[in-house]
Scaffold this motif. Structure first.
Motif, PDB file in Angstrom:
ATOM      1  N   LEU A 119       0.813  -1.209   0.000  1.00 53.24           N
ATOM      2  CA  LEU A 119       0.000   0.000   0.000  1.00 53.24           C
ATOM      3  C   LEU A 119       0.846   1.259   0.000  1.00 53.24           C
ATOM      4  O   LEU A 119       0.520   2.244  -0.632  1.00 53.24           O
ATOM      5  CB  LEU A 119      -0.848   0.041   1.273  1.00 53.24           C
ATOM      6  N   TYR A 120       1.929   1.204   0.787  1.00 56.33           N
ATOM      7  CA  TYR A 120       2.755   2.386   0.941  1.00 56.33           C
ATOM      8  C   TYR A 120       4.122   2.087   0.366  1.00 56.33           C
ATOM      9  O   TYR A 120       4.625   0.990   0.493  1.00 56.33           O
ATOM     10  CB  TYR A 120       2.920   2.737   2.425  1.00 56.33           C
ATOM     11  N   GLU A 175       8.281   3.612  -0.328  1.00 56.70           N
ATOM     12  CA  GLU A 175       9.267   4.618   0.037  1.00 56.70           C
ATOM     13  C   GLU A 175       9.818   5.226  -1.242  1.00 56.70           C
ATOM     14  O   GLU A 175      10.232   4.511  -2.147  1.00 56.70           O
ATOM     15  CB  GLU A 175      10.391   3.965   0.823  1.00 56.70           C
ATOM     16  N   ARG A 177      12.286   8.385  -3.030  1.00 53.46           N
ATOM     17  CA  ARG A 177      13.348   9.350  -2.808  1.00 53.46           C
ATOM     18  C   ARG A 177      13.204  10.436  -3.858  1.00 53.46           C
ATOM     19  O   ARG A 177      12.938  10.167  -5.021  1.00 53.46           O
ATOM     20  CB  ARG A 177      14.685   8.640  -2.974  1.00 53.46           C
ATOM     21  N   THR A 182      -3.009  17.735   2.301  1.00 51.24           N
ATOM     22  CA  THR A 182      -1.706  17.880   2.942  1.00 51.24           C
ATOM     23  C   THR A 182      -0.655  18.185   1.891  1.00 51.24           C
ATOM     24  O   THR A 182      -0.719  17.726   0.764  1.00 51.24           O
ATOM     25  CB  THR A 182      -1.305  16.601   3.676  1.00 51.24           C
ATOM     26  N   ILE A 236       3.430  18.315   0.853  1.00 50.08           N
ATOM     27  CA  ILE A 236       4.753  17.775   1.179  1.00 50.08           C
ATOM     28  C   ILE A 236       5.782  18.574   0.404  1.00 50.08           C
ATOM     29  O   ILE A 236       5.603  18.865  -0.774  1.00 50.08           O
ATOM     30  CB  ILE A 236       4.845  16.304   0.745  1.00 50.08           C
ATOM     31  N   SER A 270      15.526  14.069  -0.205  1.00 48.69           N
ATOM     32  CA  SER A 270      14.729  13.721   0.971  1.00 48.69           C
ATOM     33  C   SER A 270      13.960  12.456   0.626  1.00 48.69           C
ATOM     34  O   SER A 270      13.666  12.195  -0.533  1.00 48.69           O
ATOM     35  CB  SER A 270      13.785  14.852   1.341  1.00 48.69           C
ATOM     36  N   GLN A 271      13.680  11.658   1.641  1.00 46.42           N
ATOM     37  CA  GLN A 271      12.930  10.427   1.387  1.00 46.42           C
ATOM     38  C   GLN A 271      11.569  10.523   2.046  1.00 46.42           C
ATOM     39  O   GLN A 271      11.439  11.114   3.117  1.00 46.42           O
ATOM     40  CB  GLN A 271      13.692   9.231   1.957  1.00 46.42           C
ATOM     41  N   HIS A 272      10.579   9.925   1.413  1.00 46.32           N
ATOM     42  CA  HIS A 272       9.227   9.999   1.955  1.00 46.32           C
ATOM     43  C   HIS A 272       8.591   8.632   1.893  1.00 46.32           C
ATOM     44  O   HIS A 272       8.909   7.821   1.031  1.00 46.32           O
ATOM     45  CB  HIS A 272       8.377  10.969   1.130  1.00 46.32           C
ATOM     46  N   PHE A 273       7.667   8.394   2.808  1.00 45.84           N
ATOM     47  CA  PHE A 273       6.952   7.132   2.837  1.00 45.84           C
ATOM     48  C   PHE A 273       5.493   7.476   2.646  1.00 45.84           C
ATOM     49  O   PHE A 273       4.844   7.995   3.553  1.00 45.84           O
ATOM     50  CB  PHE A 273       7.193   6.460   4.197  1.00 45.84           C
ATOM     51  N   PRO A 327       1.522   6.807   0.503  1.00 48.28           N
ATOM     52  CA  PRO A 327       0.676   5.828  -0.178  1.00 48.28           C
ATOM     53  C   PRO A 327       1.025   5.792  -1.651  1.00 48.28           C
ATOM     54  O   PRO A 327       1.346   6.802  -2.265  1.00 48.28           O
ATOM     55  CB  PRO A 327      -0.736   6.382   0.030  1.00 48.28           C
ATOM     56  N   LYS A 381      -0.509   8.090  -4.417  1.00 45.12           N
ATOM     57  CA  LYS A 381      -0.185   9.504  -4.472  1.00 45.12           C
ATOM     58  C   LYS A 381       1.125   9.753  -5.210  1.00 45.12           C
ATOM     59  O   LYS A 381       1.376  10.863  -5.665  1.00 45.12           O
ATOM     60  CB  LYS A 381      -0.089  10.056  -3.047  1.00 45.12           C
ATOM     61  N   VAL A 410      12.328   3.501  -3.820  1.00 45.92           N
ATOM     62  CA  VAL A 410      13.483   2.905  -3.157  1.00 45.92           C
ATOM     63  C   VAL A 410      13.127   1.512  -2.705  1.00 45.92           C
ATOM     64  O   VAL A 410      12.191   1.316  -1.942  1.00 45.92           O
ATOM     65  CB  VAL A 410      13.878   3.737  -1.924  1.00 45.92           C
ATOM     66  N   VAL A 411      13.858   0.527  -3.186  1.00 46.01           N
ATOM     67  CA  VAL A 411      13.605  -0.842  -2.757  1.00 46.01           C
ATOM     68  C   VAL A 411      14.710  -1.229  -1.800  1.00 46.01           C
ATOM     69  O   VAL A 411      15.868  -1.091  -2.111  1.00 46.01           O
ATOM     70  CB  VAL A 411      13.658  -1.804  -3.970  1.00 46.01           C
ATOM     71  N   SER A 412      14.349  -1.674  -0.610  1.00 48.94           N
ATOM     72  CA  SER A 412      15.436  -2.025   0.307  1.00 48.94           C
ATOM     73  C   SER A 412      15.296  -3.460   0.771  1.00 48.94           C
ATOM     74  O   SER A 412      14.247  -4.040   0.664  1.00 48.94           O
ATOM     75  CB  SER A 412      15.437  -1.105   1.502  1.00 48.94           C
TER      76      SER A 412
END
Lengths: 568, 196
Positions: free
Chosen positions: B146-147, B149, B151, B165, B167, B173-176, B178, B181, B194-196
């Motif tokens: 669903l969510y 990450e 960059r 909202t 951003i 900067s990195q964001h987490f 949905p 969006k 970003v796949v970690s």
């Protein structure tokens, strides 16, 4: 205020909110950040991650995000300064600070509403009690009220009462002056020395453990965070050993779950093991010879910058029966017969040469057939990536690269970090050797001083704070072992290196004196501030560690003189 | 030679085979239409002549011109149709608001077609999935979570999401966030998954 229950007061508060993570540029903070990110991914807590390199960066990032976010998590920054005064936030902004910098500013400790410290209350803090520092204003109001009441008494008694009132007022003022003097003294003692507390990565790992969402990856990151504190000499040996024991409990718990006779783990799974391994930096990714030459401990013990030292090293290798050809090739290609008992053989011989602590308690990780790393390897690799002096990369680019290197899926990046770390270590050793041979370290009275000239090879590497601090510590250790002057052995060291040639600035670092039982407390933060004030030198106290500052090159000499007078 | 202009139009589209939309070649189209008009008139006069005077030797040239006319017609319609297909793909890639430089390459009729297509796609999406409708331009590949990450690769400034909202997208900067969006920005290259 200190948070009592990290799950209830922190995690559940941010559970359905959007958070900003402001992360400082050191390895412990990166590891803590990775752990927190993994937890947030689990619970789908939306966040924004912003790397901040100094106080100014922190202020800018806060201003940019304060409209949209209410909750800020600061990792390894913000505890040692009055945060509310610096950032001037609105009343509904809440800050969660997990910082290893001590002493924690008293305003941060006693603020009940906006500042929540993710620090254990018994973490060696020594915070002065509330009454010693803060005085309620009400007391004075009552007294003046009494005075006016008494003043309305009939005049006969008035004079006596007036005298009494005057005496009482004088007494009160005297008490207040005394209280203020004591307060200044207490605060001075409290804030004089800067040191470090428990690793932030370990704090967040504990949070993960309490939530039972801890994984081996998180455990490994916590171990790296702790090892970073040890590699960069931020905590005492005692604390390191205690924390290692804590981590060892977690490691055994994780290892216990998985393996038994029938179900053994696949070779690709991550295995963490406790190692009582050699203190030779990066030796498994280098050749043994290079590692011995470039590790601080061995290089200083043998005094490898002298001819005698080189001879002793050859003797040492001969004593162990290791042929030079074997020792100079890559560690992985050494003969198996040599590698098998290597640690014990080396320990035995080291004892003969006066190196009692060649082995240190640490952890290693193992996944896949080729990938074996010790925690200190990871720290050196990531630190080299974080501070790589490439021209095109900004500091945030380096931050992202270093953050990526901590994931298991980015082994290439980690290997490139290891290569950079090797170059950095070689550069440090060569600089140490040249500084000692050319007597660049001068005793200025209360401290030792060394200035790296602009043309020194690899001087660009040392324009970064962590690399310069590492150089400083190695240099001091080497100097203490090589000097004959007994008094000089107990002095702290201040080191300056050019930071930006165009702007004409130097970076100045101060470290405490070298000793076996050092408590790693550093007083240079306050000393630098006072010296800069008294000479109105143009300094920038931007770094989160107060003992690292930037200074204009022209102001260097007057700043030094002020520092000497201050500390004599 | 006849029909060369028409082939040039086709070649123009063929050069940009990755789905980009080149500028609308109004000149070229006009020239082809003029050629067709000229050929048609010549043919008309020849047919009249052939009928009235019975000159059978004009028939091959009439046939030739007729073939050229058909060829031109085929090329022009292929050109226009291929452009429409590309414009349709733009709706799926960029969303309902096209960037200015792309809009500049479209002629007025194509813009009109685009807005009609948008409307009909929107009404189709509204008709699916009960009351709210279903946005089928999202999640082109099956999502894993669903969510995600992301960059930020370049400074994009402030980014407003559906619920209001905002951003701030600053470089590195990195964001987490949905998944739905971020998809648009990932396709545009501002954010990186970003796949970690």
């Amino acid at each position: 205020m200190f948070i009592a229950d990290i799950r209830k007061d922190f995690y559940e508060v941010v559970a359905n909110q959007r958070v900003v993570l402001l992360v400082a540029p050191d390895i412990d903070a990166l590891c803590a950040c990775k752990i927190l990110q993994a937890l947030f991914h689990c619970d789908q807590i939306q966040y924004t991650l912003v790397p901040v390199t100094g106080w100014q960066d922190l202020g800018t990032a806060f201003l940019e995000h304060k409209e949209q976010f209410r909750y800020f998590v600061l990792i390894n920054c913000g505890a040692n300064v009055d945060l509310l005064e610096m950032l001037q936030p609105d009343d509904d902004s809440i800050f969660f600070i997990c910082d290893t910098h001590r002493p924690v500013d008293v305003v941060n400790v006693y603020n009940d509403t906006q500042i929540k410290l993710l620090i254990k209350q018994d973490d060696d803090l020594g915070v002065p009690s509330y009454d010693d520092i803060f005085r309620d204003e009400d007391e004075e109001g009552e007294d003046s009220g009494n005075e006016s009441d008494e003043g309305s008494e009939p005049s006969g008694k008035r004079r006596r009462f007036d005298e009494g009132a005057v005496e009482r007022r004088i007494e009160r003022q005297r008490a207040k002056r005394e209280w203020e003097a004591r307060r200044r003294e207490i605060l001075f003692d409290y804030e004089q020395y800067e040191y470090h507390g428990t690793s932030a990565a370990m704090m967040f790992f504990e949070l993960a453990w309490v939530l039972t969402k801890d994984t081996k990856d998180m455990l490994w990151w916590a171990i790296i965070g702790l090892t970073d504190q040890w590699v960069h000499d931020k905590i005492t040996n005692m604390k390191y050993v205690t924390d290692i024991a804590t981590m060892q409990r977690h490691v055994s718990r994780h290892n216990h779950r998985n393996e038994d006779e029938e179900n053994s783990l696949s070779i690709d799974c991550m295995r963490i093991s406790f190692e009582y391994d050699l203190r030779l930096t990066l030796y498994q990714h280098w050749s043994l010879y290079e590692s011995i030459c470039n590790s601080c401990y061995t290089s200083c013990s043998f005094k490898l910058w002298t001819l005698n030292g080189q001879k002793k090293l050859q003797e040492f290798l001969a004593d162990m029966g290791l042929p030079l050809k074997q020792v100079r090739q890559k560690f992985n290609s050494m003969d198996m017969s040599i590698k098998e008992n290597l640690r014990d053989v080396i320990e035995e011989s080291s004892n003969k040469y006066g190196m009692k602590d060649i082995r240190i308690q640490t952890f290693g990780v193992h996944f896949g057939f080729k990938n074996r790393f010790l925690a200190s390897d990871m720290v050196h690799a990531t630190a080299a990536l974080l501070e790589s002096a490439e021209k095109d990369d900004s500091e945030t680019d380096n931050f992202i690269k270093a953050l990526d290197a901590l994931s298991r899926s980015n082994i290439d990046r980690l290997h490139s970090g290891i290569e950079l770390a090797k170059k950095k270590l070689i550069a440090i050793q060569q600089t140490v050797a040249s500084c000692l041979c050319t007597n660049l370290i001068l005793s200025q009275g209360p401290f030792l001083y060394c200035y790296l000239m602009e043309g020194t090879p690899d001087v660009k590497l040392f324009s970064k704070p962590m690399a310069l601090t590492l150089l400083c510590k190695y240099l001091l250790k080497a100097f203490v072992l090589s000097t004959r002057n007994k008094r000089c052995k107990l002095l702290p060291l201040v080191m300056a290196a050019p930071k930006d040639v165009e702007k004409g600035t130097v970076i100045v670092v101060g470290i405490p004196p070298e000793s076996e039982t050092s408590d790693k407390k550093n007083f240079f933060g306050r000393a630098f501030e006072k010296a800069a004030e008294s000479t109105s030198s143009r300094t920038l106290h931007d770094h989160f560690d107060t003992s690292i500052i930037e200074l204009k090159t022209e102001d260097r000499s007057k700043f030094l003189d002020a520092l000497i007078t201050l500390l004599s | 030679m006849f029909c060369e202009k028409a082939i040039e139009l086709i070649r123009e589209l063929h050069r940009m085979s990755d789905g980009q939309l080149p500028a609308f070649n109004e000149d070229g189209l006009r020239q082809v239409l003029q050629e067709m008009e000229a050929l048609y008139e010549q043919n008309q006069s020849d047919v009249n002549e052939a009928k009235s005077e019975g000159r059978a030797e004009l028939i091959p040239s009439i046939k030739l011109r007729h073939c050229c006319l058909l060829r031109n017609q085929r090329c022009v319609t292929a050109y226009l149709y291929d452009r429409l297909l590309r414009i349709r793909a733009l709706r799926w890639e960029y969303g309902s608001v096209l960037p200015a430089n792309v809009r500049f390459h479209m002629c007025a009729e194509e813009l009109q077609w685009f807005s009609q297509y948008k409307k009909s796609l929107a009404s189709f999406m509204r008709s699916l999935g009960g009351d709210e409708g279903l946005d089928i331009t999202q999640d082109m590949k099956p999502p894993k979570s669903l969510y995600i990450e992301v960059r930020c690769l370049k400074d994009h400034g402030e980014f407003e999401i559906d619920d209001g909202t905002v951003i701030l997208l600053k470089k590195n900067s990195q964001h987490f966030l949905p998944r739905w969006k971020c998809e648009l920005l990932i396709r545009q290259g501002v954010l990186e998954h970003v796949v970690s």
